[in-house]
Design a protein around this motif. Sequence first.
Motif, PDB file in Angstrom:
ATOM      1  N   ASP A   1      21.531  33.956  51.135  1.00 59.78           N
ATOM      2  CA  ASP A   1      22.512  35.029  51.035  1.00 59.78           C
ATOM      3  C   ASP A   1      23.429  35.097  52.249  1.00 59.78           C
ATOM      4  O   ASP A   1      24.623  35.390  52.126  1.00 59.78           O
ATOM      5  CB  ASP A   1      21.806  36.374  50.837  1.00 59.78           C
ATOM      6  CG  ASP A   1      21.141  36.473  49.482  1.00 59.78           C
ATOM      7  OD1 ASP A   1      20.200  37.272  49.336  1.00 59.78           O
ATOM      8  OD2 ASP A   1      21.563  35.748  48.559  1.00 59.78           O
TER       9      ASP A   1
ATOM     10  N   PHE B   1      21.792  38.455  40.951  1.00 58.62           N
ATOM     11  CA  PHE B   1      21.750  39.085  42.254  1.00 58.62           C
ATOM     12  C   PHE B   1      20.905  40.341  42.195  1.00 58.62           C
ATOM     13  O   PHE B   1      20.793  40.974  41.153  1.00 58.62           O
ATOM     14  CB  PHE B   1      23.159  39.435  42.723  1.00 58.62           C
ATOM     15  CG  PHE B   1      24.073  38.244  42.805  1.00 58.62           C
ATOM     16  CD1 PHE B   1      25.434  38.399  42.673  1.00 58.62           C
ATOM     17  CD2 PHE B   1      23.576  36.966  43.016  1.00 58.62           C
ATOM     18  CE1 PHE B   1      26.289  37.314  42.745  1.00 58.62           C
ATOM     19  CE2 PHE B   1      24.414  35.871  43.090  1.00 58.62           C
ATOM     20  CZ  PHE B   1      25.786  36.051  42.952  1.00 58.62           C
TER      21      PHE B   1
ATOM     22  N   SER C   1      35.583  37.040  46.302  1.00 59.06           N
ATOM     23  CA  SER C   1      35.057  38.298  45.791  1.00 59.06           C
ATOM     24  C   SER C   1      33.757  38.111  45.028  1.00 59.06           C
ATOM     25  O   SER C   1      33.630  38.514  43.858  1.00 59.06           O
ATOM     26  CB  SER C   1      36.097  38.970  44.898  1.00 59.06           C
ATOM     27  OG  SER C   1      37.332  39.124  45.569  1.00 59.06           O
ATOM     28  N   ILE C   2      32.788  37.522  45.705  1.00 55.69           N
ATOM     29  CA  ILE C   2      31.511  37.243  45.052  1.00 55.69           C
ATOM     30  C   ILE C   2      30.813  38.539  44.641  1.00 55.69           C
ATOM     31  O   ILE C   2      30.013  38.552  43.703  1.00 55.69           O
ATOM     32  CB  ILE C   2      30.607  36.386  45.974  1.00 55.69           C
ATOM     33  CG1 ILE C   2      29.440  35.804  45.195  1.00 55.69           C
ATOM     34  CG2 ILE C   2      30.162  37.169  47.181  1.00 55.69           C
ATOM     35  CD1 ILE C   2      29.841  34.783  44.152  1.00 55.69           C
ATOM     36  N   TYR C   3      31.158  39.649  45.300  1.00 53.75           N
ATOM     37  CA  TYR C   3      30.544  40.935  44.975  1.00 53.75           C
ATOM     38  C   TYR C   3      30.908  41.403  43.562  1.00 53.75           C
ATOM     39  O   TYR C   3      30.278  42.293  43.010  1.00 53.75           O
ATOM     40  CB  TYR C   3      30.981  42.001  45.990  1.00 53.75           C
ATOM     41  CG  TYR C   3      32.490  42.161  46.071  1.00 53.75           C
ATOM     42  CD1 TYR C   3      33.226  41.506  47.048  1.00 53.75           C
ATOM     43  CD2 TYR C   3      33.174  42.964  45.155  1.00 53.75           C
ATOM     44  CE1 TYR C   3      34.597  41.627  47.109  1.00 53.75           C
ATOM     45  CE2 TYR C   3      34.543  43.094  45.214  1.00 53.75           C
ATOM     46  CZ  TYR C   3      35.248  42.432  46.193  1.00 53.75           C
ATOM     47  OH  TYR C   3      36.608  42.566  46.252  1.00 53.75           O
ATOM     48  N   SER C   4      31.952  40.798  42.982  1.00 54.01           N
ATOM     49  CA  SER C   4      32.372  41.173  41.632  1.00 54.01           C
ATOM     50  C   SER C   4      31.507  40.502  40.562  1.00 54.01           C
ATOM     51  O   SER C   4      31.684  40.766  39.369  1.00 54.01           O
ATOM     52  CB  SER C   4      33.834  40.788  41.409  1.00 54.01           C
ATOM     53  OG  SER C   4      33.999  39.388  41.431  1.00 54.01           O
ATOM     54  N   THR C   5      30.594  39.652  40.977  1.00 55.49           N
ATOM     55  CA  THR C   5      29.737  38.940  40.031  1.00 55.49           C
ATOM     56  C   THR C   5      28.302  39.441  40.145  1.00 55.49           C
ATOM     57  O   THR C   5      27.939  40.109  41.125  1.00 55.49           O
ATOM     58  CB  THR C   5      29.774  37.438  40.294  1.00 55.49           C
ATOM     59  OG1 THR C   5      29.201  37.167  41.586  1.00 55.49           O
ATOM     60  CG2 THR C   5      31.209  36.917  40.291  1.00 55.49           C
ATOM     61  N   ASN C   6      27.479  39.097  39.161  1.00 53.87           N
ATOM     62  CA  ASN C   6      26.071  39.473  39.225  1.00 53.87           C
ATOM     63  C   ASN C   6      25.130  38.289  39.012  1.00 53.87           C
ATOM     64  O   ASN C   6      23.919  38.456  39.033  1.00 53.87           O
ATOM     65  CB  ASN C   6      25.749  40.564  38.199  1.00 53.87           C
ATOM     66  CG  ASN C   6      25.737  40.041  36.772  1.00 53.87           C
ATOM     67  OD1 ASN C   6      26.386  39.040  36.466  1.00 53.87           O
ATOM     68  ND2 ASN C   6      24.995  40.708  35.900  1.00 53.87           N
TER      69      ASN C   6
ATOM     70  N   HIS D   1      30.064  37.862  35.966  1.00 55.08           N
ATOM     71  CA  HIS D   1      29.332  39.074  35.625  1.00 55.08           C
ATOM     72  C   HIS D   1      28.860  38.888  34.194  1.00 55.08           C
ATOM     73  O   HIS D   1      29.650  39.013  33.245  1.00 55.08           O
ATOM     74  CB  HIS D   1      30.221  40.303  35.764  1.00 55.08           C
ATOM     75  CG  HIS D   1      29.436  41.565  35.767  1.00 55.08           C
ATOM     76  ND1 HIS D   1      28.890  42.071  36.919  1.00 55.08           N
ATOM     77  CD2 HIS D   1      29.079  42.397  34.775  1.00 55.08           C
ATOM     78  CE1 HIS D   1      28.236  43.183  36.637  1.00 55.08           C
ATOM     79  NE2 HIS D   1      28.325  43.397  35.348  1.00 55.08           N
TER      80      HIS D   1
ATOM     81  N   ASN E   1      26.029  32.596  51.690  1.00 53.52           N
ATOM     82  CA  ASN E   1      26.647  32.608  50.355  1.00 53.52           C
ATOM     83  C   ASN E   1      26.517  31.240  49.690  1.00 53.52           C
ATOM     84  O   ASN E   1      27.473  30.720  49.094  1.00 53.52           O
ATOM     85  CB  ASN E   1      28.128  32.993  50.442  1.00 53.52           C
ATOM     86  CG  ASN E   1      28.315  34.495  50.573  1.00 53.52           C
ATOM     87  OD1 ASN E   1      27.403  35.272  50.323  1.00 53.52           O
ATOM     88  ND2 ASN E   1      29.493  34.897  50.989  1.00 53.52           N
TER      89      ASN E   1
END
Length: 124
Positions: free
Chosen positions: A74, A53, A27-32, A100, A77
């Motif tokens: 990207d 990001f 769940s890399i989308y949960s980080t910034n 995050h 990943n």
Amino acid sequence: QVRLVESGGDSVQAGGSLRLSCVASGSIYSTNCMAWFRQAPGKEREGVAAIYFGGGDPYYADSVKGRFTLSQDDAENTMYLQMNSLKPEDTAMYYCAAGHVGPAWYRQGDFAYWGQGTQVTVSS
């Protein structure tokens, strides 16, 4: 959950180069933000470089500016750390981190996810 796997550590002589890689999955989308930290024997872990990001230039610790370059792929990943003009004081375990985080990218406590580390040893 985010899984981070580092590779690329090795033993080199001073003045040499290495490229570290960090592959992220989950769940890399949960980080910034993703970052590189390092910890030398007997010392605290310190931030080396980071990237947020969504654009913007990477941030670097003063000790590595001009010698290290952080980049990303990207599509894969994957985050890289190109390390040139290595010095014995760069010897450390290098860790990839993701989280995050706020603007203080060097605060390790703000990163929720860590890799297992890859060892870099620079001999004089």
